[in-house]
Design a protein around this motif. Structure first.
Motif, mmCIF file in Angstrom:
data_model
loop_
_atom_site.group_PDB
_atom_site.id
_atom_site.type_symbol
_atom_site.label_atom_id
_atom_site.label_comp_id
_atom_site.label_asym_id
_atom_site.label_seq_id
_atom_site.Cartn_x
_atom_site.Cartn_y
_atom_site.Cartn_z
ATOM 1 N N ILE A 65 37.881 -0.478 -79.370
ATOM 2 C CA ILE A 65 37.545 -0.556 -77.651
ATOM 3 C C ILE A 65 36.250 -1.199 -77.228
ATOM 4 C CG2 ILE A 65 38.035 0.383 -75.373
ATOM 5 C CD1 ILE A 65 40.087 2.494 -77.154
ATOM 6 N N HIS A 66 36.078 -1.925 -76.730
ATOM 7 C CA HIS A 66 34.819 -2.590 -76.219
ATOM 8 C C HIS A 66 34.668 -1.904 -74.860
ATOM 9 C CE1 HIS A 66 31.680 -5.285 -74.558
ATOM 10 N NE2 HIS A 66 31.412 -5.702 -75.868
ATOM 11 N N THR A 67 33.420 -1.040 -74.807
ATOM 12 C CA THR A 67 33.131 -0.151 -73.772
ATOM 13 C C THR A 67 32.805 -0.901 -72.597
ATOM 14 O OG1 THR A 67 30.882 -0.366 -74.165
ATOM 15 C CG2 THR A 67 32.261 1.436 -75.040
ATOM 16 N N ARG A 68 32.268 -2.155 -72.438
ATOM 17 C CA ARG A 68 31.817 -2.614 -71.213
ATOM 18 C C ARG A 68 33.237 -3.213 -70.351
ATOM 19 N NH1 ARG A 68 28.089 -7.592 -72.288
ATOM 20 N NH2 ARG A 68 30.168 -8.586 -72.892
ATOM 21 N N THR A 69 34.075 -3.628 -71.273
ATOM 22 C CA THR A 69 35.551 -4.034 -70.824
ATOM 23 C C THR A 69 36.104 -3.020 -69.988
ATOM 24 O OG1 THR A 69 35.540 -5.930 -72.272
ATOM 25 C CG2 THR A 69 37.583 -5.196 -71.256
ATOM 26 N N LEU A 70 36.079 -1.905 -70.964
ATOM 27 C CA LEU A 70 36.972 -0.663 -70.349
ATOM 28 C C LEU A 70 36.134 0.035 -69.204
ATOM 29 C CD1 LEU A 70 38.845 1.757 -71.077
ATOM 30 C CD2 LEU A 70 36.967 3.062 -72.075
ATOM 31 N N PHE A 71 34.756 -0.093 -68.996
ATOM 32 C CA PHE A 71 34.211 0.334 -67.902
ATOM 33 C C PHE A 71 34.768 -0.523 -66.532
ATOM 34 C CE2 PHE A 71 30.513 1.634 -70.429
ATOM 35 C CZ PHE A 71 31.056 2.778 -70.862
ATOM 36 N N ASP A 81 31.992 5.872 -59.954
ATOM 37 C CA ASP A 81 31.278 6.909 -59.059
ATOM 38 C C ASP A 81 30.389 6.269 -57.786
ATOM 39 O OD1 ASP A 81 29.062 6.123 -60.195
ATOM 40 O OD2 ASP A 81 28.953 8.281 -61.498
ATOM 41 N N GLY A 82 30.191 4.952 -57.752
ATOM 42 C CA GLY A 82 29.443 4.247 -56.782
ATOM 43 C C GLY A 82 28.260 3.839 -57.176
ATOM 44 N N SER A 83 27.799 4.095 -58.285
ATOM 45 C CA SER A 83 26.548 3.839 -58.838
ATOM 46 C C SER A 83 26.988 2.304 -59.544
ATOM 47 C CB SER A 83 25.969 4.684 -59.885
ATOM 48 O OG SER A 83 26.968 4.635 -61.146
ATOM 49 N N THR A 84 26.053 1.841 -60.511
ATOM 50 C CA THR A 84 26.528 0.546 -61.471
ATOM 51 C C THR A 84 27.846 1.090 -61.978
ATOM 52 O OG1 THR A 84 25.123 0.871 -63.240
ATOM 53 C CG2 THR A 84 24.126 -0.210 -61.441
ATOM 54 N N ILE A 85 28.477 0.002 -62.474
ATOM 55 C CA ILE A 85 29.640 0.198 -63.088
ATOM 56 C C ILE A 85 29.471 0.821 -64.717
ATOM 57 C CG2 ILE A 85 31.704 -1.284 -64.417
ATOM 58 C CD1 ILE A 85 31.990 -2.783 -61.722
ATOM 59 N N ARG A 86 28.134 0.054 -64.935
ATOM 60 C CA ARG A 86 28.020 0.488 -66.305
ATOM 61 C C ARG A 86 27.538 1.920 -66.506
ATOM 62 N NH1 ARG A 86 23.078 -2.247 -68.958
ATOM 63 N NH2 ARG A 86 21.971 -0.823 -68.236
ATOM 64 N N ASP A 87 26.755 2.298 -65.489
ATOM 65 C CA ASP A 87 26.211 3.697 -65.792
ATOM 66 C C ASP A 87 27.278 4.756 -65.349
ATOM 67 O OD1 ASP A 87 23.469 2.803 -65.958
ATOM 68 O OD2 ASP A 87 22.804 2.978 -63.900
ATOM 69 N N SER A 88 28.348 4.401 -64.416
ATOM 70 C CA SER A 88 29.306 5.224 -63.995
ATOM 71 C C SER A 88 30.053 5.514 -65.370
ATOM 72 C CB SER A 88 30.108 4.630 -63.013
ATOM 73 O OG SER A 88 31.275 5.412 -62.676
ATOM 74 N N ARG A 112 22.989 3.089 -76.148
ATOM 75 C CA ARG A 112 24.413 3.024 -75.450
ATOM 76 C C ARG A 112 25.457 2.800 -76.411
ATOM 77 N NH1 ARG A 112 21.282 -0.703 -72.029
ATOM 78 N NH2 ARG A 112 20.718 0.236 -70.306
ATOM 79 N N PHE A 113 26.613 3.117 -75.919
ATOM 80 C CA PHE A 113 27.896 2.799 -76.656
ATOM 81 C C PHE A 113 28.301 1.640 -76.521
ATOM 82 C CE2 PHE A 113 28.454 7.520 -75.306
ATOM 83 C CZ PHE A 113 28.082 8.068 -76.703
ATOM 84 N N GLU A 114 28.857 0.716 -77.605
ATOM 85 C CA GLU A 114 29.148 -0.449 -77.529
ATOM 86 C C GLU A 114 30.705 -0.631 -77.772
ATOM 87 O OE1 GLU A 114 26.934 -3.503 -79.372
ATOM 88 O OE2 GLU A 114 25.152 -2.919 -78.432
ATOM 89 N N PHE A 115 31.141 0.104 -78.957
ATOM 90 C CA PHE A 115 32.541 0.198 -79.174
ATOM 91 C C PHE A 115 33.035 1.737 -79.485
ATOM 92 C CE2 PHE A 115 31.286 -3.926 -80.412
ATOM 93 C CZ PHE A 115 32.396 -4.679 -79.782
ATOM 94 N N PHE A 116 34.224 2.169 -79.281
ATOM 95 C CA PHE A 116 34.361 3.267 -79.797
ATOM 96 C C PHE A 116 35.837 3.360 -80.056
ATOM 97 C CE2 PHE A 116 35.513 3.403 -75.384
ATOM 98 C CZ PHE A 116 36.865 4.146 -75.102
ATOM 99 N N TYR A 254 35.407 -7.991 -61.353
ATOM 100 C CA TYR A 254 35.367 -8.708 -62.662
ATOM 101 C C TYR A 254 35.934 -9.655 -62.858
ATOM 102 C CZ TYR A 254 35.447 -8.800 -67.761
ATOM 103 O OH TYR A 254 35.532 -9.053 -69.299
ATOM 104 N N LEU A 255 35.334 -11.067 -63.386
ATOM 105 C CA LEU A 255 35.970 -12.419 -63.427
ATOM 106 C C LEU A 255 35.372 -12.831 -64.884
ATOM 107 C CD1 LEU A 255 37.838 -14.594 -62.617
ATOM 108 C CD2 LEU A 255 35.880 -15.359 -61.380
#
Length: 353
Positions: A65-71, A81-88, A112-116, A254-255
Motif C-alpha cells: 500500500i502506497h501511503t501517499r495515495t492512502l492518505f 484533522d485539518g493540517s496538511t493531508i500528509r501530516d494528518s 517517513r513511511f512510503e509503503f506498508f 486529489y486529481l
C-alpha cells in the motif's frame, strides 16, 4: 500498552474475560480464538482510527500500500484533522504501526513511511470487522462476457472495491445510488472500460480508475455529474480527451492525470475552478495549444509535471503551501524566471525540473 491506571486495566479485564478465560482462546489449534484476541487491538482504537484501519480492507492480500495515495483516500472520506493531508495521514499511520496493526519501515533519509503492508492474520481481522460493520463490499466480477454479474450487484455497503474482472459493468446497476467510494485495485493493465457512464453513482466521493483503457480514449462526460467527488485517479489510464464537464468537480482534493506514456491529451482549461485541490498530477504529454490557468490553486501541497509551455510560471507565486513540485521547462522559460516564481514557496521540500 497505553493503559496506566487500575480502572483502565479493569475495563480490559472485564471486556476480555468472556472471550479469553471463558473460552479456550489460547488453544493454538483454534484460529478463531487467535482472531478474537487480535480483535482486541481493534476494539481499543478510537473511532477515527477504526475507520483508518477498516479502510485497509480495500486492498488484496500481500498488497503493498502506497501511503501517499492512502492518505488522500482518507482525506476524501473526511478522515483528516485539518493540517496538511500528509501530516494528518502520517499521524494516523504511526499510531497504527505503534499498535502493531500494520507493518511499515520508515525511509530514514526522509524519516517517513512510503509503503506498508498488513500481516495476513491481522488482515483477516480487518476483513471480518469490515464485513461485520458493512464497511465495504469486495467485488470479483467474472471475466467471461457470457457470465451474468447479477450475483455481484452491490449490497447496502457504501464502498466498493473491485479486485478482478470487467468491473465497471457495475456502473449500470441502479442499486448503486448510495455508493460513496469505488476503487479498482490490482486489476490487469490491459483492462478495458465500455460502461455507459457514471449516472448511477451520484454521491460518489472517491473514484480510482487506474490502468483503465477508455473506449475511444474519451472519459465519459457524465463524470461531471459527480459533484461530490473528492478523489479522482486516472493513473496510467488510456485517455486522450477530458470533457469540459469536469469543471463541475469543484470539491476535488486529489486529481491524478498521469496517463499512460505516449498518449497526447486534450485538457480543457477547467482546473482553475478546482480551488480545493491539494494534490495535482498533470499529463506528461498535452496538445500544443493547451493553456491552463492554475494561479488560483493556492491550497496545492503537491504539483507534478507543471509545464511552463502550457501554464504561466508566475502561477507558482501563490502556491505557498507546496511541499513537492516537478516542473517541465520550455525554451521560453529560463531558470531565472523559474527561480523568481519560487521565491515564496517556503514550505517546498522537493523540487524536480
Amino acid at each position: 500498552s497505553n493503559k496506566h491506571t487500575d480502572r483502565e486495566w479493569k475495563r480490559v479485564y472485564d471486556n476480555t474475560g468472556a472471550q479469553i478465560v471463558g473460552k479456550s482462546c489460547l488453544d493454538d489449534n483454534s484460529l478463531n480464538s487467535v482472531y478474537r484476541v487480535l480483535s482486541l487491538s481493534y476494539e481499543d482504537l478510537p473511532t477515527r482510527l477504526k475507520h483508518c484501519f477498516l479502510y485497509l480492507a480495500h486492498f488484496p492480500e500481500d498488497y503493498k500500500i502506497h501511503t501517499r495515495t492512502l492518505f488522500n483516500y482518507w482525506a476524501a472520506e473526511g478522515i483528516y484533522d485539518g493540517s496538511t493531508i500528509r501530516d494528518s495521514g502520517e499521524d494516523y499511520l504511526e499510531e497504527l504501526v505503534r499498535r502493531n496493526l500494520v507493518i511499515a519501515d520508515k525511509n530514514y533519509l526522509r524519516s517517513r513511511f512510503e509503503f506498508f503492508q498488513m500481516h495476513d492474520m491481522m488482515r483477516e481481522v480487518c476483513l471480518s470487522k469490515a464485513k461485520e460493520e458493512n464497511f465495504l463490499q469486495i467485488i470479483k466480477v467474472p471475466t467471461s462476457t457470457s457470465t451474468t454479474i447479477n450475483a455481484q450487484s452491490p449490497s447496502r455497503s457504501r464502498r466498493l472495491t473491485v479486485h478482478s474482472g470487467n468491473a465497471l459493468h457495475i456502473l449500470g446497476h441502479k442499486n448503486n445510488k448510495k455508493v460513496r467510494s469505488l476503487l479498482l485495485v490490482g486489476l490487469e493493465k490491459d483492462w478495458k472500460q465500455s460502461a455507459p457512464g457514471f449516472q448511477s453513482l451520484p454521491l460518489l466521493r472517491v473514484l480510482d480508475l487506474s490502468w483503465v483503457k477508455f473506449e475511444g480514449g474519451k472519459l465519459p462526460s457524465s463524470i461531471g455529474g459527480l459533484i461530490h467527488l473528492r478523489f479522482l485517479c486516472l493513473y496510467e489510464a488510456v485517455v486522450s480527451h477530458l470533457p469540459s464537464t469536469m469543471r463541475n468537480l469543484k470539491l476535488l482534493l486529489y486529481l491524478n492525470l498521469e496517463f499512460a506514456d505516449g498518449v497526447t491529451v486534450h485538457v480543457p482549461n477547467v482546473l482553475k475552478e478546482m480551488i480545493e485541490l491539494r494534490y495535482l498530477s498533470l499529463p506528461l504529454f498535452m496538445h500544443d495549444k493547451t493553456k491552463l490557468e492554475l494561479g488560483d490553486l493556492v491550497n496545492l501541497e503537491h504539483l507534478w509535471y507543471f509545464s511552463t509551455q502550457h501554464s504561466s510560471v508566475t502561477d507558482l507565486l501563490r502556491m505557498t503551501k507546496l511541499r513537492s513540485l516537478a516542473v517541465s521547462l520550455s525554451e521560453r522559460c529560463t531558470l531565472g524566471n523559474l527561480s523568481s516564481s519560487l521565491r515564496e514557496l517556503r514550505n517546498l521540500e522537493m523540487l524536480e525540473f
